[in-house]
Design a protein around this motif. Structure first.
Motif, PDB file in Angstrom:
ATOM      1  N   HIS A  22       0.863  -1.230   0.011  1.00  0.00           N
ATOM      2  CA  HIS A  22      -0.021   0.079  -0.026  1.00  0.00           C
ATOM      3  C   HIS A  22       0.893   1.225   0.025  1.00  0.00           C
ATOM      4  CE1 HIS A  22      -3.251   2.785   1.225  1.00  0.00           C
ATOM      5  NE2 HIS A  22      -2.969   3.113   2.441  1.00  0.00           N
ATOM      6  N   ASP A  44      -3.051  -0.956   6.473  1.00  0.00           N
ATOM      7  CA  ASP A  44      -3.816  -1.137   5.227  1.00  0.00           C
ATOM      8  C   ASP A  44      -3.248  -2.303   4.217  1.00  0.00           C
ATOM      9  OD1 ASP A  44      -5.198   1.067   6.066  1.00  0.00           O
ATOM     10  OD2 ASP A  44      -4.823   2.302   4.706  1.00  0.00           O
ATOM     11  N   PHE A 102      -8.586  -5.737   4.020  1.00  0.00           N
ATOM     12  CA  PHE A 102      -9.596  -5.161   4.573  1.00  0.00           C
ATOM     13  C   PHE A 102     -10.535  -6.315   5.050  1.00  0.00           C
ATOM     14  CE2 PHE A 102      -8.265  -1.074   2.615  1.00  0.00           C
ATOM     15  CZ  PHE A 102      -7.522  -0.524   3.629  1.00  0.00           C
ATOM     16  N   SER A 105      -8.955  -5.538  -0.153  1.00  0.00           N
ATOM     17  CA  SER A 105      -7.568  -5.280   0.110  1.00  0.00           C
ATOM     18  C   SER A 105      -7.227  -3.595   0.022  1.00  0.00           C
ATOM     19  CB  SER A 105      -6.547  -6.058  -0.813  1.00  0.00           C
ATOM     20  OG  SER A 105      -6.621  -5.774  -2.103  1.00  0.00           O
ATOM     21  N   ARG A 126      -5.582  -0.356  -1.707  1.00  0.00           N
ATOM     22  CA  ARG A 126      -5.146   0.212  -2.851  1.00  0.00           C
ATOM     23  C   ARG A 126      -3.529   0.278  -3.115  1.00  0.00           C
ATOM     24  NH1 ARG A 126      -7.842   5.963  -3.316  1.00  0.00           N
ATOM     25  NH2 ARG A 126      -7.035   6.155  -5.327  1.00  0.00           N
ATOM     26  N   PHE A 150      -0.774   4.612  -4.431  1.00  0.00           N
ATOM     27  CA  PHE A 150       0.035   5.819  -4.209  1.00  0.00           C
ATOM     28  C   PHE A 150       1.205   5.683  -4.243  1.00  0.00           C
ATOM     29  CE2 PHE A 150      -3.292   5.822  -0.294  1.00  0.00           C
ATOM     30  CZ  PHE A 150      -4.178   6.352  -1.207  1.00  0.00           C
ATOM     31  N   ARG A 174      -5.756  -5.582  -8.627  1.00  0.00           N
ATOM     32  CA  ARG A 174      -5.799  -4.583  -8.032  1.00  0.00           C
ATOM     33  C   ARG A 174      -5.406  -3.444  -8.694  1.00  0.00           C
ATOM     34  NH1 ARG A 174      -7.538  -3.118  -3.309  1.00  0.00           N
ATOM     35  NH2 ARG A 174      -7.835  -1.270  -4.799  1.00  0.00           N
ATOM     36  N   MET A 211      -8.963   9.807  -5.740  1.00  0.00           N
ATOM     37  CA  MET A 211      -7.938  10.160  -4.549  1.00  0.00           C
ATOM     38  C   MET A 211      -8.837  10.433  -3.400  1.00  0.00           C
ATOM     39  SD  MET A 211      -4.705  11.036  -5.792  1.00  0.00           S
ATOM     40  CE  MET A 211      -4.124  12.619  -5.069  1.00  0.00           C
ATOM     41  N   PRO A 212      -8.159  10.001  -2.181  1.00  0.00           N
ATOM     42  CA  PRO A 212      -8.949  10.269  -1.029  1.00  0.00           C
ATOM     43  C   PRO A 212      -9.141  11.759  -0.961  1.00  0.00           C
ATOM     44  CG  PRO A 212      -6.988   8.570  -0.651  1.00  0.00           C
ATOM     45  CD  PRO A 212      -6.919   9.015  -1.970  1.00  0.00           C
TER      46      PRO A 212
HETATM   47  N1  LIG Z   1     -13.286   7.520  -0.303  1.00  0.00           N
HETATM   48  C1  LIG Z   1     -12.082   7.296   0.480  1.00  0.00           C
HETATM   49  C2  LIG Z   1     -11.084   6.720  -0.007  1.00  0.00           C
HETATM   50  C3  LIG Z   1     -10.059   6.254   1.153  1.00  0.00           C
HETATM   51  C4  LIG Z   1      -8.867   5.066   0.531  1.00  0.00           C
HETATM   52  O1  LIG Z   1      -8.654   5.450  -0.514  1.00  0.00           O
HETATM   53  N2  LIG Z   1      -8.479   4.223   1.250  1.00  0.00           N
HETATM   54  C5  LIG Z   1      -7.261   3.398   0.841  1.00  0.00           C
HETATM   55  C6  LIG Z   1      -6.876   3.284   2.293  1.00  0.00           C
HETATM   56  S1  LIG Z   1      -6.022   4.728   2.697  1.00  0.00           S
HETATM   57  C7  LIG Z   1      -7.702   2.176   0.298  1.00  0.00           C
HETATM   58  O2  LIG Z   1      -6.945   1.379   0.326  1.00  0.00           O
HETATM   59  N3  LIG Z   1      -8.943   2.005  -0.181  1.00  0.00           N
HETATM   60  C8  LIG Z   1      -9.037   0.720  -0.791  1.00  0.00           C
HETATM   61  C9  LIG Z   1     -10.140   0.586  -2.088  1.00  0.00           C
HETATM   62  O3  LIG Z   1     -10.771   1.612  -2.119  1.00  0.00           O
HETATM   63  O4  LIG Z   1     -10.167  -0.238  -2.792  1.00  0.00           O
HETATM   64  C10 LIG Z   1     -11.550   8.651   0.968  1.00  0.00           C
HETATM   65  O5  LIG Z   1     -11.878   9.850   0.210  1.00  0.00           O
HETATM   66  O6  LIG Z   1     -10.983   8.886   2.082  1.00  0.00           O
END
Ligand SMILES: N[C@@H](CCC(=O)N[C@@H](CS)C(=O)NCC(=O)O)C(=O)O
Ligand SMILES: [Fe+2]
Length: 286
Positions: free
Chosen positions: A146, A163, A166, A172, A174, A177, A242, A251-252
């Protein structure tokens, strides 16, 4: 062996689990992946979530010896310094954190004020390192994928896997990054799944579908039997799945504000002469 006591706290905004793992007899604990609330609209931080965790620890009259991070989070701000000020403890993260710091120091164009060498943290943990939480023995496993610096903390029959995996119905983490890698994550997951079958694997997030309550952990046995990203897949099939999924993810919401604070071990950037700390947004970089 003393079985660890684990308390879990769910942040609904970012769907993050923070955990407290304790030797209840000794009255000593470690806090893992704490969350500082952040309102992007106003630029205000908040401590409601962290305060609930701190109150639960104080109520039990525990002392924190450790304030642990599984990785530099990309979706929320860490409350590490706030928790440390309230409960004590050393702030620790994976020994590969300078790799993440150097990458993001370039992205944010940070000046010589920021040293990408991990010094912002009290302790850096490498694969195989051990430490104590009261009388409990804790062991560190490097579980990159991750991010390059992700680590897992194994404490008795509990493992805090950050991470990686899950919930079985979600899969699992992402791997898109900077420095992330799906094949590396697959191998880390296999190491986690080689822990004893009854080990409780505590996640850093749960993204439950409608109708299911969030759950902080699942055992190795359950993950092996029913994780949707592993069932029927070898390494190549996992990587293909994946990488295809990661291409579609947004993006988060808090990545840009969060990472620049988390690589500083939770400190805000140095205040400008007017006493205010500012965050940077790189335009058209991602
Ligand atoms: N929508 C969420 C996304 C969060 C996110 O990307 N989480 C990561 C962990 S930091 C992940 O691994 N997500 C897995 C996935 O969405 O497949 C946000 O905006 O915070
Ligand atoms: Fe993450």
């Amino acid at each position: 062996m003393t079985a660890p006591t684990v308390l879990s706290f769910f942040d609904k905004d970012t769907k993050t689990y923070s955990h407290v793992v304790a030797d209840g007899h000794a009255g000593v604990c470690a806090v893992i992946d704490s969350v500082l609330d952040f309102d992007i609209k106003s630029g205000r931080t908040g401590t409601e979530g962290a305060d609930a965790l701190i109150a639960a620890v104080k109520e039990r009259r525990w002392r924190a010896d450790w304030v642990l991070e599984t990785h530099a989070h990309a979706d929320h701000l860490t409350a590490g310094p706030y928790v440390k000020a309230a409960l004590g403890g050393q702030i620790a993260i994976g020994a590969q954190i300078p790799v993440v710091q150097a990458t993001f120091a370039r992205i944010y164009n940070l000046g010589s004020e920021f040293a990408p060498d991990g010094r912002q943290f009290d302790r850096l943990f490498a694969d195989g390192d051990t430490f104590k939480i009261g009388t409990l023995a804790a062991r560190v496993m490097a579980t990159p994928g991750h991010t390059p610096a992700c680590i897992t903390y194994v404490v008795g029959d509990a493992a805090f896997i950050g991470d990686t995996l899950f919930a079985p119905d979600y899969g699992s983490a992402r791997c898109d990054f900077p420095g992330g890698d799906a094949r590396t994550l697959y191998r880390s997951i296999q190491r986690i799944l080689s822990l004893p079958p009854e080990t409780r694997l505590y996640q850093c997030h749960d993204y439950p579908p409608d109708g299911r309550e969030p759950a902080p952990c699942a055992t190795v046995t359950t993950q092996r039997a029913s994780n949707v990203h592993l069932a029927g897949k070898d390494e190549d099939a996992f990587v293909a799945m994946r990488e295809a999924r990661d291409k579609k993810l947004e993006m988060p919401a808090l990545l840009l504000p969060a990472v620049q604070i988390n690589i500083r071990a939770g400190a805000l950037p140095p205040a400008e002469p007017n006493g205010v700390s500012y965050l940077k947004i790189p335009v058209n970089r991602f």
